[in-house]
Design an enzyme around this catalytic site. Structure first.
Site, mmCIF file in Angstrom:
data_model
loop_
_atom_site.group_PDB
_atom_site.id
_atom_site.type_symbol
_atom_site.label_atom_id
_atom_site.label_comp_id
_atom_site.label_asym_id
_atom_site.label_seq_id
_atom_site.Cartn_x
_atom_site.Cartn_y
_atom_site.Cartn_z
ATOM 1 N N GLU A 1 -2.237 10.839 0.863
ATOM 2 C CA GLU A 1 -3.707 9.718 0.598
ATOM 3 C C GLU A 1 -3.632 9.218 2.360
ATOM 4 O OE1 GLU A 1 -6.372 6.567 0.255
ATOM 5 O OE2 GLU A 1 -3.915 6.347 1.323
ATOM 6 N N GLU A 2 -3.378 8.875 3.158
ATOM 7 C CA GLU A 2 -2.941 8.643 4.142
ATOM 8 C C GLU A 2 -3.678 9.009 5.705
ATOM 9 O OE1 GLU A 2 -3.311 5.102 4.478
ATOM 10 O OE2 GLU A 2 -1.754 4.219 3.214
ATOM 11 N N ASP B 1 0.847 -0.940 0.045
ATOM 12 C CA ASP B 1 0.238 -0.726 0.227
ATOM 13 C C ASP B 1 0.928 1.430 -0.124
ATOM 14 O OD1 ASP B 1 -1.632 2.060 0.441
ATOM 15 O OD2 ASP B 1 -2.666 1.064 2.867
#
Ligand SMILES: *[C@@H]1O[C@H](CO)[C@@H](O)[C@H](O)[C@H]1NC(C)=O
Ligand SMILES: *[C@@H]1O[C@H](CO)[C@@H](O)[C@H](O)[C@H]1NC(C)=O
Length: 434
Positions: free
Chosen positions: A181-182, A147
Site C-alpha cells: 500500500e505504501e 499505520d
C-alpha cells in the site's frame, strides 16, 4: 492470479517472549482446539505479568515483525497462521516475489463462502525504517503501530467479538490484508482478481483519528525532463543548459494554481527532488525533477493544466503509473465525527460499486515519523468503531441514508504540518505524507 489454500501448511503459534522478541514454536493441534486457546497462552513467558488483551497481543505481534514494503512475507505468514488458528478459512494470494520470499495478500472468511456481503481490509506493509515495538502505560511505539497495524489488530478484534456475539456468520464478512500500500498499491490491485461476487460495502483501515473520512485527495506523480547539450562552461554558446530549462519550468509549476474542489480544497504540488548537471565547469546536458501533486479536483483537468503551463518551455513531462483522482467516501453512519484526508490510500485501487468507509485509530500526522505511536485507548475505541461500521453495513441499506451530521473537527494542528486548508463543509484538511 493463483491461490494457495492455506490448509497445506501446519499453523504456527507465536509466543511473544517480551517486547520486540517473537519466537515461533510449532504446535500440532487440531484447528478446533487451537481456536479455543486463550490469549494468555500465547503470552506465557512475557515479562509484563498482567494478561494483555487479545487486541494488544495481536497488535504487539504484528508490530514486532518488520514489514517494510517489499518485505512483507513474514508478517503475512504470521497473520495467515493467526487467522487459521482462529477458525477462519485463509487463502494467500500471490502478488510478487519479495526480499525474503513470496509477497502475498491474506484473504480470510468464515466457513466455505468466499463471496461475502462485506469486506474489511487494511495493509500489512510499512514505510521504512523499521522501528522496534515498545510501550509505556498508555502508548505503543514502533513502525506500523499506527499505520496501519493498529487498524489491522482492531479490525480483527472487532470481527472476532461480533462472531462471539453471534452477530456475524458465514457469508457475512471477509477480511483482506494486502501488501504494497505504501508504494504502488500492487497488493490491492491484485485483489481485484480474487474472483468473488461484488461486496455491498468495504471498510478500509487507515489512521483517521477514529473519525469517518468523507473523502481524500488523489495522487499524481510525474517527472520534468530537460535535455540540453554539454559544453565547456567558458563557451556557453556552444552548449544548451538543461538546468536553466528545468529551473524555468519549475518556477512555473511551483507557482501554478491547479483546479480545486469545494470538499477537498486546493490541489497541492511538491517539487520533491531535483537532479541535473555534472560539475562546476560543464554546461549540463540533462536535468530532471520529481513532482507529486495531491489532486483535489478532476484528474484529467489537472493533467491538462500541468501540460498547458509548460507547453512553450523546452521540457517534457513524463507521467508515472501513480495517478488517480480524488476519492469520495461514504459516511452515512450516525455517531462518528468526520474528517477530510490529504493522503493516499488503497480505496481507489479496489474496483467495484461497493460503499466505501475509511476509518482507523491513530493520526496520520505521526504515522510516517520517527516517533510513530498509537494510544492504547485509541485502539480500544477503534474496535468499538469498527463494530459499529460492520453492524451498519450488515443492515444492507439499499438506499443511502441521510448523511450523518458533519461535526466540527478538533484536529490538533501540529507545528510540523505545513499547510492546513479550511474547507466550507468539513473540518481542516491536514496535508501530510503519502
Ligand atoms: C525483512 O523482514 C524480516 C522479517 O520481518 C526481517 O527479519 C528482515 O530484517 C527484513 N529485511 C530487511 C532488509 O528489512
Ligand atoms: C469453525 O467454523 C465452522 C464454520 O463456520 C463452525 O461450524 C465451527 O463451529 C467453528 N469452530 C469453532 C471451534 O469455532
Amino acid at each position: 492470479m493463483k491461490f494457495h489454500p492455506f490448509a497445506a501448511s501446519l499453523p504456527l503459534l507465536l509466543l511473544s517472549t517480551g517486547p520486540g522478541a517473537t519466537a515461533a514454536i510449532q504446535f500440532q493441534l487440531p484447528a478446533g482446539i487451537r481456536a479455543h486457546l486463550p490469549a494468555f497462552i500465547r503470552n506465557f513467558g512475557s515479562s509484563t505479568s498482567s494478561t494483555p488483551s487479545p487486541l494488544l497481543t495481536l497488535h504487539e505481534d504484528l508490530v514486532s515483525i518488520p514489514s517494510v514494503t517489499g518485505n512483507e512475507t513474514a508478517v503475512a505468514r504470521f497473520l495467515a497462521d493467526y487467522l487459521t488458528a482462529h477458525n477462519f478459512t485463509v487463502e494467500t494470494q500471490h502478488v510478487s516475489d519479495g526480499l525474503e520470499g513470496e509477497r502475498f495478500n491474506v484473504f480470510a472468511y468464515l466457513g466455505k463462502e468466499r463471496s461475502t456481503h462485506m469486506l474489511i481490509t487494511s495493509h500489512l506493509d510499512t514505510v521504512p525504517p523499521f522501528i522496534p515495538y515498545s510501550s509505556s502505560r498508555n502508548t505503543i511505539y514502533g513502525r506500523g503501530s499506527n499505520d496501519a497495524k493498529g487498524s489491522v489488530a482492531a479490525q480483527i478484534t472487532a470481527v472476532e467479538e461480533l462472531i462471539k456475539e453471534d452477530l456475524l456468520h458465514e457469508g457475512d464478512i471477509s477480511l483482506l490484508y494486502v501488501v504494497g500500500e505504501e508504494t504502488t498499491g500492487d497488493g490491492m490491485k491484485a485483489a481485484n482478481n480474487l474472483r468473488v461476487q461484488p461486496w455491498k460495502s468495504v471498510i478500509f483501515g487507515e489512521p483517521t483519528e477514529n473519525k469517518l473520512a468523507v473523502g481524500h485527495k488523489g495522487i499524481l506523480m510525474f517527472d520534468v525532463i530537460a535535455k540540453g547539450k554539454a559544453s565547456h562552461s567558458g563557451y556557453p554558446h556552444l552548449g544548451v543548459n538543461a538546468n536553466s530549462h528545468l529551473i524555468q519550468a519549475l518556477a512555473v509549476l511551483d507557482n501554478l494554481e491547479l483546479p480545486a474542489s469545494k470538499l477537498l480544497g486546493a490541489s497541492t504540488l511538491n517539487v520533491g527532488r531535483m537532479e541535473g548537471g555534472v560539475a562546476y565547469n560543464v554546461i549540463p546536458a540533462f536535468a530532471k525533477a520529481k513532482i507529486l501533486v495531491r489532486v483535489a479536483a478532476d484528474l484529467e483537468e489537472t493533467i491538462k493544466a500541468l501540460k498547458e503551463s509548460v507547453k512553450d518551455l523546452p521540457v517534457e513531462l513524463e507521467f508515472t503509473e501513480v495517478a488517480y483522482g480524488p476519492v469520495e467516501l461514504d459516511y452515512d453512519v450516525k455517531g462518528f465525527e468526520t474528517i477530510v484526508c490529504a493522503y493516499g490510500t488503497d480505496v481507489a485501487n479496489l474496483h467495484g460499486e461497493h460503499k466505501k468507509y475509511l476509518y482507523g485509530p491513530g493520526s496520520i500526522l505521526t504515522a510516517h515519523g520517527e516517533n510513530e505511536f498509537i494510544l492504547k485507548s485509541d485502539l480500544t475505541e477503534a474496535v468499538a468503531g469498527y463494530k459499529k461500521l460492520i453492524k451498519h453495513s450488515m443492515r444492507a441499506v439499499p438506499v443511502k441514508e441521510a448523511p450523518a451530521a458533519v461535526t466540527e473537527n478538533k484536529v490538533e494542528e501540529e507545528k510540523t504540518v505545513d499547510s492546513v486548508v479550511e474547507s466550507e463543509t468539513v473540518g481542516p484538511i491536514v496535508d501530510t505524507e503519502l
